[in-house]
Write a protein that holds these residues in place. Structure first.
Motif, PDB file in Angstrom:
ATOM      1  N   VAL A  56       0.928  -1.273  -0.007  1.00  0.00           N
ATOM      2  CA  VAL A  56       0.101   0.121   0.081  1.00  0.00           C
ATOM      3  C   VAL A  56       0.803   1.249  -0.092  1.00  0.00           C
ATOM      4  CG1 VAL A  56      -1.906   1.446   1.307  1.00  0.00           C
ATOM      5  CG2 VAL A  56      -1.801  -1.043   1.221  1.00  0.00           C
ATOM      6  N   LYS A  57       2.054   1.331   0.916  1.00  0.00           N
ATOM      7  CA  LYS A  57       2.802   2.537   1.134  1.00  0.00           C
ATOM      8  C   LYS A  57       3.662   2.861  -0.267  1.00  0.00           C
ATOM      9  CE  LYS A  57       3.382   2.383   5.844  1.00  0.00           C
ATOM     10  NZ  LYS A  57       3.893   2.202   7.112  1.00  0.00           N
ATOM     11  N   TYR A  58       4.111   1.588  -0.895  1.00  0.00           N
ATOM     12  CA  TYR A  58       5.067   1.559  -1.999  1.00  0.00           C
ATOM     13  C   TYR A  58       3.912   2.125  -3.152  1.00  0.00           C
ATOM     14  CZ  TYR A  58       8.047   0.016  -5.752  1.00  0.00           C
ATOM     15  OH  TYR A  58       8.906  -0.143  -6.692  1.00  0.00           O
ATOM     16  N   THR A  59       2.947   1.568  -3.413  1.00  0.00           N
ATOM     17  CA  THR A  59       1.985   2.104  -4.358  1.00  0.00           C
ATOM     18  C   THR A  59       1.482   3.527  -4.419  1.00  0.00           C
ATOM     19  OG1 THR A  59       1.102  -0.142  -4.637  1.00  0.00           O
ATOM     20  CG2 THR A  59      -0.197   1.348  -5.631  1.00  0.00           C
ATOM     21  N   LEU A  60       1.024   3.826  -3.121  1.00  0.00           N
ATOM     22  CA  LEU A  60       0.638   5.176  -2.757  1.00  0.00           C
ATOM     23  C   LEU A  60       2.014   6.058  -3.189  1.00  0.00           C
ATOM     24  CD1 LEU A  60      -1.620   5.056   0.295  1.00  0.00           C
ATOM     25  CD2 LEU A  60      -2.138   5.531  -2.088  1.00  0.00           C
ATOM     26  N   GLY A  61       3.086   5.965  -2.680  1.00  0.00           N
ATOM     27  CA  GLY A  61       4.392   6.670  -3.228  1.00  0.00           C
ATOM     28  C   GLY A  61       4.361   6.798  -4.577  1.00  0.00           C
ATOM     29  N   ASN A  62       4.207   5.780  -5.299  1.00  0.00           N
ATOM     30  CA  ASN A  62       4.208   5.762  -6.929  1.00  0.00           C
ATOM     31  C   ASN A  62       3.149   6.936  -7.243  1.00  0.00           C
ATOM     32  OD1 ASN A  62       6.665   4.203  -7.587  1.00  0.00           O
ATOM     33  ND2 ASN A  62       5.242   2.337  -7.187  1.00  0.00           N
ATOM     34  N   LEU A  63       2.120   6.496  -6.803  1.00  0.00           N
ATOM     35  CA  LEU A  63       0.951   7.440  -7.195  1.00  0.00           C
ATOM     36  C   LEU A  63       1.138   8.957  -6.845  1.00  0.00           C
ATOM     37  CD1 LEU A  63      -2.168   5.268  -6.409  1.00  0.00           C
ATOM     38  CD2 LEU A  63      -1.232   6.055  -8.629  1.00  0.00           C
ATOM     39  N   PHE A  64       2.010   9.280  -5.645  1.00  0.00           N
ATOM     40  CA  PHE A  64       2.234  10.527  -5.373  1.00  0.00           C
ATOM     41  C   PHE A  64       3.332  11.163  -6.173  1.00  0.00           C
ATOM     42  CE2 PHE A  64       0.588   9.654  -0.674  1.00  0.00           C
ATOM     43  CZ  PHE A  64      -0.549  10.272  -1.063  1.00  0.00           C
ATOM     44  N   CYS A  65       4.414  10.436  -6.567  1.00  0.00           N
ATOM     45  CA  CYS A  65       5.224  10.723  -7.503  1.00  0.00           C
ATOM     46  C   CYS A  65       4.743  11.039  -8.953  1.00  0.00           C
ATOM     47  CB  CYS A  65       6.286   9.635  -7.919  1.00  0.00           C
ATOM     48  SG  CYS A  65       7.293   9.364  -6.464  1.00  0.00           S
ATOM     49  N   VAL A  66       3.798  10.297  -9.582  1.00  0.00           N
ATOM     50  CA  VAL A  66       3.317  10.596 -10.824  1.00  0.00           C
ATOM     51  C   VAL A  66       2.511  11.901 -10.729  1.00  0.00           C
ATOM     52  CG1 VAL A  66       1.413   9.738 -12.422  1.00  0.00           C
ATOM     53  CG2 VAL A  66       3.226   8.182 -11.706  1.00  0.00           C
ATOM     54  N   SER A  67       1.887  11.907  -9.490  1.00  0.00           N
ATOM     55  CA  SER A  67       0.912  13.114  -9.153  1.00  0.00           C
ATOM     56  C   SER A  67       1.868  14.411  -9.146  1.00  0.00           C
ATOM     57  CB  SER A  67       0.191  12.974  -7.966  1.00  0.00           C
ATOM     58  OG  SER A  67      -0.788  12.243  -8.265  1.00  0.00           O
ATOM     59  N   ALA A  68       2.938  14.369  -8.643  1.00  0.00           N
ATOM     60  CA  ALA A  68       3.899  15.630  -8.624  1.00  0.00           C
ATOM     61  C   ALA A  68       4.514  15.755  -9.871  1.00  0.00           C
ATOM     62  CB  ALA A  68       5.121  15.018  -7.596  1.00  0.00           C
ATOM     63  N   ILE A  69       4.808  14.734 -10.477  1.00  0.00           N
ATOM     64  CA  ILE A  69       4.970  15.124 -12.196  1.00  0.00           C
ATOM     65  C   ILE A  69       4.191  15.770 -12.963  1.00  0.00           C
ATOM     66  CG2 ILE A  69       5.897  13.953 -14.274  1.00  0.00           C
ATOM     67  CD1 ILE A  69       7.558  11.908 -12.522  1.00  0.00           C
ATOM     68  N   GLY A  70       2.849  15.519 -12.771  1.00  0.00           N
ATOM     69  CA  GLY A  70       2.009  16.012 -13.273  1.00  0.00           C
ATOM     70  C   GLY A  70       1.495  17.395 -13.022  1.00  0.00           C
ATOM     71  N   PHE A  71       1.631  17.626 -11.626  1.00  0.00           N
ATOM     72  CA  PHE A  71       1.632  19.034 -10.938  1.00  0.00           C
ATOM     73  C   PHE A  71       2.689  20.066 -11.685  1.00  0.00           C
ATOM     74  CE2 PHE A  71       2.540  22.268  -7.817  1.00  0.00           C
ATOM     75  CZ  PHE A  71       1.571  22.832  -7.666  1.00  0.00           C
ATOM     76  N   LEU A  72       3.949  19.364 -11.727  1.00  0.00           N
ATOM     77  CA  LEU A  72       5.238  20.194 -12.209  1.00  0.00           C
ATOM     78  C   LEU A  72       5.123  20.396 -13.762  1.00  0.00           C
ATOM     79  CD1 LEU A  72       7.926  18.674  -9.929  1.00  0.00           C
ATOM     80  CD2 LEU A  72       6.841  20.936  -9.678  1.00  0.00           C
ATOM     81  N   VAL A  73       4.819  19.354 -14.439  1.00  0.00           N
ATOM     82  CA  VAL A  73       5.009  19.462 -15.874  1.00  0.00           C
ATOM     83  C   VAL A  73       3.706  20.081 -16.271  1.00  0.00           C
ATOM     84  CG1 VAL A  73       5.121  18.018 -17.914  1.00  0.00           C
ATOM     85  CG2 VAL A  73       6.663  17.626 -15.938  1.00  0.00           C
TER      86      VAL A  73
END
Length: 118
Positions: A21-38
């Motif tokens: 759960v934590k690993y998957t949520l971490g990956n989702l947060f990373c993808v979301s952060a990239i979406g926010f930045l780019v």
């Protein structure tokens, strides 16, 4: 991703759910952060380019499969398998952004499997 490492001991003791759960949520947060930045539109267009479409689908499917194994199937073996699948899909998706990345990863993987004794 860092907090998932704290759950690594539960993974090694046969309970992969907290780590997954934590690993998957971490990956989702990373993808979301990239979406926010780019920018969401640019990121989605980039992820859905013909060369990356398969890698993107594989990666997003692996995220859903990991959470499905944890919350719906409650199977430690399937969850551990989904975690490994997610890691491989993340690597494939990451190298799809590099020139000749998928080809190089395939070559390295084949070479590594040839070295195995079976």
């Amino acid at each position: 991703l860092a907090t998932s490492l704290l759950s690594l001991t539960s993974l090694l003791h046969g309970n992969p759910a907290p780590f997954a759960v934590k690993y998957t949520l971490g990956n989702l947060f990373c993808v979301s952060a990239i979406g926010f930045l780019v920018g969401w539109g640019k990121m989605c267009r980039s992820m859905l380019v013909r060369e990356r479409r398969g890698a993107t689908l594989l990666y997003l499917s692996s995220l859903a499969a990991t959470l499905g194994c944890v919350f719906l199937m409650h199977s430690a073996i399937l969850t551990a398998t989904a975690i490994m699948f997610q890691l491989a899909a993340m690597a494939w998706h990451g190298v799809s952004y590099l020139p000749f990345g998928p080809r190089t990863l395939r070559f390295c993987t084949r070479s590594a499997f040839r070295l195995l004794p079976f």
